[in-house]
Design an enzyme around this catalytic site. Structure first.
Site, short mmCIF file in Angstrom:
data_model
loop_
_atom_site.label_atom_id
_atom_site.label_comp_id
_atom_site.label_asym_id
_atom_site.label_seq_id
_atom_site.Cartn_x
_atom_site.Cartn_y
_atom_site.Cartn_z
N LYS A 1 7.62 10.34 -1.60
CA LYS A 1 7.83 9.37 -2.68
C LYS A 1 6.58 8.52 -2.87
O LYS A 1 5.90 8.17 -1.90
CB LYS A 1 9.04 8.48 -2.31
CG LYS A 1 9.47 7.50 -3.40
CD LYS A 1 10.70 6.72 -2.97
CE LYS A 1 11.14 5.70 -4.01
NZ LYS A 1 12.36 4.97 -3.62
N SER B 1 19.00 3.51 -3.29
CA SER B 1 18.00 4.37 -3.95
C SER B 1 17.78 5.73 -3.29
O SER B 1 17.01 6.53 -3.80
CB SER B 1 16.65 3.64 -4.04
OG SER B 1 16.71 2.63 -5.01
N SER C 1 16.12 4.58 -7.12
CA SER C 1 14.74 4.71 -7.56
C SER C 1 14.08 6.02 -7.10
O SER C 1 13.05 6.40 -7.64
CB SER C 1 13.92 3.53 -7.03
OG SER C 1 13.88 3.56 -5.61
#
Length: 495
Positions: A78, A182, A158
């Protein structure tokens, strides 16, 4: 073997050990899948040279017989994790051009174990969002579609890029972070497994901070066994993070027996929300029945302060964000706005932050600054902290009464279309976190397991919440649930 990118971590590890496949072959298969999937906008910084170099080194290591479980396995990282020499922007314009001179502890541990980094994954800007629509790179897109409808769907947020990449088999697994859901919400939206470990289990060092008392890294994988394998590598004490726990990391994979006889699973009555879709209600009831059939005892429990969790979260998280994001000012790194003749340092701060931060980040910074301001600190921030203590105590009381895990829905709905919950009403978007934020406020481990499809053919997930530091037991309960649910659906390839 063709379609090597479709393997999970455990299958690929076993194939590597047997010599059926090499890490280079696995990596090349994933790199090709990534290049063919630009429509998903999941990978935003591709690192094929690094990937192939690490894959070659992993193959040597495997040959030498000195290889941990993650060795040679291609994964995505990420964009919130700092990766040395590779852009690490947290999906924000303000960090344009930032290439860290250091590696986050978690990504370093994965690299040390021989994992292969394929590139950086899309996400909501500074991890603020539930739909991956706040990214400077543009929206990440779910590989799933509703029936014959070709509307683009959100992969959740997210960690939307991570979810999309794992579900579409662009990588074998990915790192995510979870501040209010998330990891778990996107995992549920795309039919994969995502675990948020206990706060302090994984180091936060080198991960761009959103809300420091809530953020926690975790793996996003194709199944529970893979989550156990990757989590073990990501965990461990780190002297560079004062909130990192000095606890031994168990062999999580060895704890996956699937035997949950005699375990007590709590069903919290406060999670039965008004207007909950019948499909979510049914999935929850089915999940409880599956665990009961596997030998667990299902008990009704009460978590009375649940209804205050979202408001408390949306005071605490923005307060910590406004403090953490104060460092992005155009002085030392990242983007600096063009200044006019006569502009001073104040104008530089104002213009850089106005240009560099997107609307959602600006909104949360303003909320956070407001609740921390002199006249409102007690009325909002301190009160939210007291509520947080009560929420934590609710869980402590339930676990003290002998409950081993708590079963809830992971999300209030299946994935929705990009643009369907627009900026017109941000609160509507915040309600996506209704089942997940309590876990972050209490610092507990939580896992989302895919458990069924809705009537439009989209994945739905169930969440299990465990005792603090008891990820092994939680993963085993999730493993039993996964075996009972038998979820094998995959998105049809359209990208």
């Amino acid at each position: 073997m063709s379609d090597l990118n479709k393997l999970g971590l455990a299958e690929a590890r076993d194939a590597l050990r047997k010599g059926d496949v090499t890490s280079v072959e696995l990596t090349e298969s994933c790199l090709k899948a990534i290049d063919d999937a630009d429509a998903l906008n999941a990978f935003v910084h591709k690192t094929p040279e690094i990937a192939l170099e690490r894959a070659k080194a992993a193959d040597e290591r495997i040959k030498a017989g000195d290889a941990p479980s993650m060795c040679g396995l291609p994964i995505g990282i990420k964009d919130l994790f700092c990766t040395k020499g590779v852009p690490s922007q947290a999906a924000s314009k303000i960090l344009e051009g930032f290439k860290p001179e250091y590696e986050s502890t978690v990504s370093q541990q994965l690299a040390d174990a021989g994992a292969v980094m394929l590139g950086k994954l899309n996400m909501d800007e500074f991890a603020m969002g539930s739909s991956n629509e706040t990214s400077v790179y543009g929206n990440a897109v779910s590989p799933w579609r509703r029936g014959n409808d070709d509307a683009q769907l959100t992969p959740g947020g997210s960690s939307g890029g991570s979810a999309s990449a794992v579900a579409a088999d662009l990588c074998l697994a990915a790192t995510g972070t979870d501040t209010g859901g998330s990891i778990r919400q996107p995992a549920a939206f795309v039919g994969i497994t995502g675990i948020k470990p206990t706060y302090g289990r994984c180091s936060r060092w080198g991960i761009v901070a959103f809300a420091s008392s809530l953020d926690q890294a975790g793996p996003m994988t194709k199944n529970v066994r893979d989550a156990a394998i990757m989590l073990e590598t990501m965990c461990g004490h780190d002297a560079k993070d004062s909130t990192s726990a000095e606890l031994a990391v168990p062999n999580f994979e060895a704890m996956l027996t699937g035997d949950i006889k005699g375990k007590k699973i709590g069903i919290p009555k406060e999670y039965r929300m008004d207007g909950m879709p019948a499909e979510i209600e049914k999935l929850w009831a089915d999940g409880a029945a599956m665990l009961k059939d596997a030998g667990a005892e299902i008990v009704d429990i009460s978590l009375p302060h649940t209804k205050y969790a979202l408001p408390a979260y949306y005071v605490i998280a923005p307060a910590e964000a406004s403090s953490n994001l104060a460092r992005y000012d155009g002085v030392r790194y990242g983007r600096r706005a063009q200044l006019a003749q006569g502009d001073g340092i104040t104008e530089m701060y104002e213009k850089t932050r106005a240009e560099g931060f997107g609307h959602e980040v600006q909104r949360r910074v303003m909320i956070g600054t407001y609740v921390l301001s002199a006249g409102f600190y007690d009325a909002y921030y301190n009160r939210a902290r007291r509520v947080r203590t009560l929420i934590k105590k609710d869980f402590e009381d339930v676990f003290a009464a002998g409950v081993d895990a708590i079963l809830t829905p992971a999300t209030p709905s299946a994935s929705f279309g990009l643009g369907e919950m627009t900026e017109a009403d941000p609160v509507q978007m915040y309600l996506n976190d209704v089942f997940t934020v309590t876990v972050n406020l209490a610092g507990l481990p939580g896992i989302s397991v895919p458990a069924g499809l809705d009537k439009q053919g989209l994945p739905l997930g169930l969440q299990l919440i465990g005792r603090p530091w008891d990820e092994g037991d939680l993963l085993n309960t999730a493993y039993a649930l996964e075996n009972a649910a038998g979820f094998v659906a995959k998105p049809s390839k359209w990208w």
